[in-house]
Design an enzyme around this catalytic site. Structure first.
Site, PDB file in Angstrom:
ATOM      1  N   SER A 299       0.853  -1.188   0.000  1.00  0.00           N
ATOM      2  CA  SER A 299       0.000   0.000   0.000  1.00  0.00           C
ATOM      3  C   SER A 299       0.883   1.230   0.000  1.00  0.00           C
ATOM      4  O   SER A 299       1.631   1.465   0.962  1.00  0.00           O
ATOM      5  CB  SER A 299      -0.897   0.021   1.243  1.00  0.00           C
TER       6      SER A 299
ATOM      7  N   MET B 200      -8.982   7.874  -0.684  1.00  0.00           N
ATOM      8  CA  MET B 200      -9.863   8.266   0.424  1.00  0.00           C
ATOM      9  C   MET B 200     -10.373   9.681   0.194  1.00  0.00           C
ATOM     10  O   MET B 200      -9.633  10.533  -0.296  1.00  0.00           O
ATOM     11  CB  MET B 200      -9.080   8.213   1.740  1.00  0.00           C
TER      12      MET B 200
ATOM     13  N   HIS C 253      -8.103   0.773  -4.445  1.00  0.00           N
ATOM     14  CA  HIS C 253      -9.078   0.562  -3.372  1.00  0.00           C
ATOM     15  C   HIS C 253      -9.791   1.886  -3.126  1.00  0.00           C
ATOM     16  O   HIS C 253      -9.215   2.812  -2.555  1.00  0.00           O
ATOM     17  CB  HIS C 253      -8.296   0.083  -2.137  1.00  0.00           C
TER      18      HIS C 253
ATOM     19  N   MET D 128     -12.191   4.221  -1.366  1.00  0.00           N
ATOM     20  CA  MET D 128     -12.927   4.501  -0.120  1.00  0.00           C
ATOM     21  C   MET D 128     -13.552   5.875  -0.291  1.00  0.00           C
ATOM     22  O   MET D 128     -13.194   6.852   0.390  1.00  0.00           O
ATOM     23  CB  MET D 128     -11.951   4.447   1.071  1.00  0.00           C
TER      24      MET D 128
ATOM     25  N   MET E 271     -11.228  -6.218   5.020  1.00  0.00           N
ATOM     26  CA  MET E 271     -10.520  -5.209   5.809  1.00  0.00           C
ATOM     27  C   MET E 271     -10.296  -5.746   7.223  1.00  0.00           C
ATOM     28  O   MET E 271     -11.255  -6.078   7.926  1.00  0.00           O
ATOM     29  CB  MET E 271     -11.341  -3.921   5.898  1.00  0.00           C
TER      30      MET E 271
ATOM     31  N   ASP F 259      -6.428  -6.670   4.066  1.00  0.00           N
ATOM     32  CA  ASP F 259      -5.859  -5.315   4.110  1.00  0.00           C
ATOM     33  C   ASP F 259      -5.952  -4.752   5.517  1.00  0.00           C
ATOM     34  O   ASP F 259      -7.047  -4.567   6.054  1.00  0.00           O
ATOM     35  CB  ASP F 259      -6.667  -4.446   3.125  1.00  0.00           C
TER      36      ASP F 259
ATOM     37  N   GLY G 236       1.216  -1.976   4.079  1.00  0.00           N
ATOM     38  CA  GLY G 236       1.847  -0.659   3.967  1.00  0.00           C
ATOM     39  C   GLY G 236       3.049  -0.578   4.885  1.00  0.00           C
ATOM     40  O   GLY G 236       4.196  -0.656   4.445  1.00  0.00           O
TER      41      GLY G 236
HETATM   42  C1  DX5 Z   1      -6.492   1.426   5.225  1.00  0.00           C
HETATM   43  C2  DX5 Z   1      -5.895   1.015   3.908  1.00  0.00           C
HETATM   44  C3  DX5 Z   1      -4.765   0.067   3.996  1.00  0.00           C
HETATM   45  C4  DX5 Z   1      -3.626   0.528   4.828  1.00  0.00           C
HETATM   46  C5  DX5 Z   1      -2.764  -0.645   5.210  1.00  0.00           C
HETATM   47  O1  DX5 Z   1      -7.668   2.121   4.993  1.00  0.00           O
HETATM   48  O2  DX5 Z   1      -6.891   0.414   3.102  1.00  0.00           O
HETATM   49  O3  DX5 Z   1      -4.338  -0.301   2.689  1.00  0.00           O
HETATM   50  O4  DX5 Z   1      -2.874   1.517   4.213  1.00  0.00           O
HETATM   51  O5  DX5 Z   1      -1.744  -0.172   6.030  1.00  0.00           O
HETATM   52  P1  DX5 Z   1      -0.963  -1.086   7.075  1.00  0.00           P
HETATM   53  O6  DX5 Z   1      -0.383  -2.234   6.308  1.00  0.00           O
HETATM   54  O7  DX5 Z   1       0.063  -0.158   7.609  1.00  0.00           O
HETATM   55  O8  DX5 Z   1      -1.970  -1.536   8.097  1.00  0.00           O
HETATM   56 ZN    ZN Z   2      -6.421  -0.520   1.075  1.00  0.00          ZN
END
Ligand code: DX5
Ligand code: ZN
Length: 223
Positions: free
Chosen positions: A9, A38, A67, A69, A138, A176, A198
Site C-alpha cells: 500500500s 480516500m 481501493h 474509499m 478489511m 488489508d 503498507g
Molecule cells: C487502510 C488502507 C490500507 C492501509 C494498510 O484504509 O486500506 O491499505 O494503508 O496499512 P498497514 O499495512 O500499515 O496496516
Molecule cells: Zn487498502
C-alpha cells in the site's frame, strides 16, 4: 500452493517521491501496487485521485490495485480506469446499487473487487460473486495505515474462503490492514491469496523492501 501475492500500500510510501517508491517496490518483488483512495467523507482521511494515479502509471508495469474509499463511488469509476487502474475495489456502503457498480467496473475494462469493513457482514457478498474478481477483507477500519490487525476478521477470512471455494472460479481473497510478520501466517492459513501491506513493506526504506516483501510471502509455518 502458490505464493501469496503481495500488494504494497503506497499509503505508507514517501509521498514526496511516489514515482521512485513504486519503482523500488516493483524491483523488490511486489505483485501489485495497492492504491488507497480516500475522500475525507466515506473515511476520515483524504489521499489521492486519478491525476496522481495517471502520473504514477509509467513507474511500474505491475497491476494497479485501486481501493476506492469514496462515496458516491459511481461517478468516478471511469476516471480511475482511464488513469490506469487494473483492479477497482469498492465498498458496498458507497453505492446504492453495488451490483450495478460492479457491472460498471467490468464494463470499463477493469477487474472488479468488493471490500468488507470489519463490521460489514458476510451477507454483503450475497448475489455478487458472479463475475467478481476480488474480495477484500478489511482487517482494520479503513482510513489510516499503521493500525493493529483486528483478529475477529480471521473468522471472516475463513468464511469468505469457503464461499469462494463453493462458488468456484478465480477470485482473489485479499486482506488489508495490520498485515505484518506477526499476523501474516494466520492470514494465509485462514485462506488469503493476496496481502496488502503498507507499514510492513515500507519500514526501513528502499534497502529493506525486498526482504520485507519476502518475509510476507514466506512466513515461518505455524507451530
Ligand atoms: C487502510 C488502507 C490500507 C492501509 C494498510 O484504509 O486500506 O491499505 O494503508 O496499512 P498497514 O499495512 O500499515 O496496516
Ligand atoms: Zn487498502
Amino acid at each position: 500452493m502458490a505464493d501469496v501475492l503481495v500488494a504494497p500500500s503506497i499509503l505508507s510510501a514517501d509521498f514526496a517521491k511516489l514515482g521512485e517508491e513504486i519503482g523500488a517496490i516493483t524491483r523488490a518483488g511486489a505483485d501489485m501496487i495497492h492504491v488507497d483512495v480516500m475522500d475525507g467523507h466515506f473515511v476520515p482521511n483524504l489521499t489521492i485521485g486519478p491525476m496522481v494515479i495517471k502520473a504514477l502509471r509509467p513507474h511500474s508495469a505491475l497491476p494497479f490495485d485501486v481501493h476506492l474509499m469514496i462515496a458516491p463511488v459511481d461517478p468516478l469509476l471511469a476516471a480511475f480506469r482511464e488513469a490506469g487502474a487494473d483492479i477497482i475495489t469498492i465498498h458496498p456502503e458507497a453505492s446504492p446499487h453495488p451490483h450495478r457498480t460492479l457491472q460498471a467496473i467490468k464494463a470499463c475494462g477493469a477487474r472488479a473487487g468488493i471490500s468488507l469493513n470489519p463490521g460489514t457482514p458476510l451477507a454483503a457478498l450475497d448475489y455478487l460473486l458472479d463475475g467478481l474478481d476480488l474480495v477484500l477483507v478489511m482487517s482494520v477500519n479503513p482510513g489510516f495505515g499503521g493500525q493493529s490487525f483486528i483478529s475477529s476478521q480471521l473468522r471472516k477470512i475463513e468464511a469468505v474462503r469457503q464461499r469462494i471455494d463453493a462458488h468456484g472460479g478465480e477470485i482473489i481473497l485479499e486482506v488489508d490492514g495490520g498485515v505484518n510478520a506477526q499476523t501474516v501466517r494466520q492470514v494465509i492459513d485462514a485462506g488469503a491469496t493476496a496481502l496488502v501491506a503498507g507499514t510492513a513493506v515500507f519500514t526501513g526504506g528502499p534497502a529493506c523492501y525486498a526482504s520485507n516483501i519476502a518475509r510476507l510471502k514466506q512466513p515461518p509455518e505455524a507451530v
